[in-house]
Design a protein around this motif. Structure first.
Motif, PDB file in Angstrom:
ATOM      1  N   UNK A   1       0.833  -1.204   0.000  1.00  0.00           N
ATOM      2  CA  UNK A   1       0.000   0.000   0.000  1.00  0.00           C
ATOM      3  C   UNK A   1       0.868   1.253   0.000  1.00  0.00           C
ATOM      4  N   UNK A   2       1.861   1.276   0.872  1.00  0.00           N
ATOM      5  CA  UNK A   2       2.746   2.439   0.977  1.00  0.00           C
ATOM      6  C   UNK A   2       3.580   2.609  -0.287  1.00  0.00           C
ATOM      7  N   UNK A   3       4.077   1.500  -0.848  1.00  0.00           N
ATOM      8  CA  UNK A   3       4.869   1.579  -2.079  1.00  0.00           C
ATOM      9  C   UNK A   3       4.051   2.185  -3.214  1.00  0.00           C
ATOM     10  N   UNK A   4       2.797   1.750  -3.351  1.00  0.00           N
ATOM     11  CA  UNK A   4       1.930   2.277  -4.407  1.00  0.00           C
ATOM     12  C   UNK A   4       1.653   3.764  -4.196  1.00  0.00           C
ATOM     13  N   UNK A   5       1.404   4.148  -2.948  1.00  0.00           N
ATOM     14  CA  UNK A   5       1.114   5.556  -2.663  1.00  0.00           C
ATOM     15  C   UNK A   5       2.340   6.427  -2.895  1.00  0.00           C
ATOM     16  N   UNK A   6       3.502   5.958  -2.457  1.00  0.00           N
ATOM     17  CA  UNK A   6       4.714   6.752  -2.639  1.00  0.00           C
ATOM     18  C   UNK A   6       5.069   6.866  -4.115  1.00  0.00           C
TER      19      UNK A   6
ATOM     20  N   UNK B   1      10.544  -2.396  -5.356  1.00  0.00           N
ATOM     21  CA  UNK B   1      11.686  -3.160  -4.883  1.00  0.00           C
ATOM     22  C   UNK B   1      12.159  -2.655  -3.533  1.00  0.00           C
ATOM     23  N   UNK B   2      12.209  -1.324  -3.379  1.00  0.00           N
ATOM     24  CA  UNK B   2      12.680  -0.716  -2.132  1.00  0.00           C
ATOM     25  C   UNK B   2      11.790  -1.102  -0.959  1.00  0.00           C
ATOM     26  N   UNK B   3      10.468  -1.036  -1.134  1.00  0.00           N
ATOM     27  CA  UNK B   3       9.554  -1.191  -0.008  1.00  0.00           C
ATOM     28  C   UNK B   3       8.969  -2.589   0.143  1.00  0.00           C
ATOM     29  N   UNK B   4       8.800  -3.314  -0.958  1.00  0.00           N
ATOM     30  CA  UNK B   4       8.223  -4.652  -0.882  1.00  0.00           C
ATOM     31  C   UNK B   4       9.325  -5.715  -0.865  1.00  0.00           C
ATOM     32  N   UNK B   5      10.549  -5.290  -1.171  1.00  0.00           N
ATOM     33  CA  UNK B   5      11.649  -6.231  -1.250  1.00  0.00           C
ATOM     34  C   UNK B   5      11.898  -7.010   0.026  1.00  0.00           C
TER      35      UNK B   5
END
Length: 210
Positions: A10-15, A130-134
């Motif tokens: 969720x955060x990765x998509x929003x960012x 990659x940064x947040x879901x990795x």
């Protein structure tokens, strides 16, 4: 899906949507000149591109994850380096990017074309996810991919709502019209920071396995 993976996606998509970039600047320029309604139509069209590139990015991450951690780490390094290069270019820019009003006549169509044809969208979306879901790469499988993408879609929509609300504020519209170069350099700083995190995570992962 774990709670951690849910919020990371969720955060990765929003960012991905909220991080200043070409579409961000185009939206704020349009909203500054035409108002929130035009901005809303623009992000609605652009959402098609967000979903397209986000789906391809997640598919790439899942595919790389299935092939092994080393390839995932290489992907993190390459994506991080790409973000840093974009960031440095924005930091040294002499003129504000994206200040020309795009889509003043047909904002929905403009947003659609802009989102689908943006050449930077795919590598940036891969980098952000990659940064947040990795950190949850071990959980990413093809069976889980549709649910992950649904969460990402929800994040895209939430971020678009926030963007349009902020872009239409009178103070924001005045600021953007007079300080476009400052916004462009903030773009650069944000990209450099995310790129550095991606590189750092990849190096740390490799050292832990070595």
């Amino acid at each position: 899906m774990t709670i951690g993976l849910f919020f990371a996606t969720l955060v990765a998509a929003m960012i991905y949507v909220l991080t200043p970039g070409p579409a961000f600047l185009a939206l704020f320029a349009l909203a500054a000149k035409e108002g929130r309604l035009s901005g809303t139509w623009f992000v609605t069209g652009h959402l098609v591109g967000d979903v397209l590139w986000g789906t391809l990015a997640l598919a790439a991450i899942v595919g790389v994850n299935q092939l092994g951690p080393l390839l995932f780490e290489i992907l993190g390094l390459l994506c991080g380096a790409y973000l840093i290069v974009l960031g440095v270019k924005a930091l040294v820019a002499r003129e504000a990017a994206g200040t020309a009003v795009i889509g003043s006549r047909h904002p929905l169509l403009a947003g659609l074309v802009f989102g689908v044809t943006n050449p930077k969208a795919y590598p940036v979306s891969v980098a952000m996810f990659t940064v947040l879901v990795g950190h949850y790469s071990g959980l990413l499988t093809w069976d889980l991919a549709p649910l992950v993408m649904l969460v990402a879609f929800f994040g895209f929509v939430l971020a678009d709502i926030v963007l349009v609300a902020v872009a239409g504020l009178p103070a924001v519209r005045r600021f953007f019209m007079t300080h476009g170069l400052v916004v462009t350099r903030l773009v650069g700083l944000t990209f450099v920071l995310f790129g550095a995190k991606s590189v750092s995570d990849a190096v740390q992962s490799y050292r832990q396995r070595a």
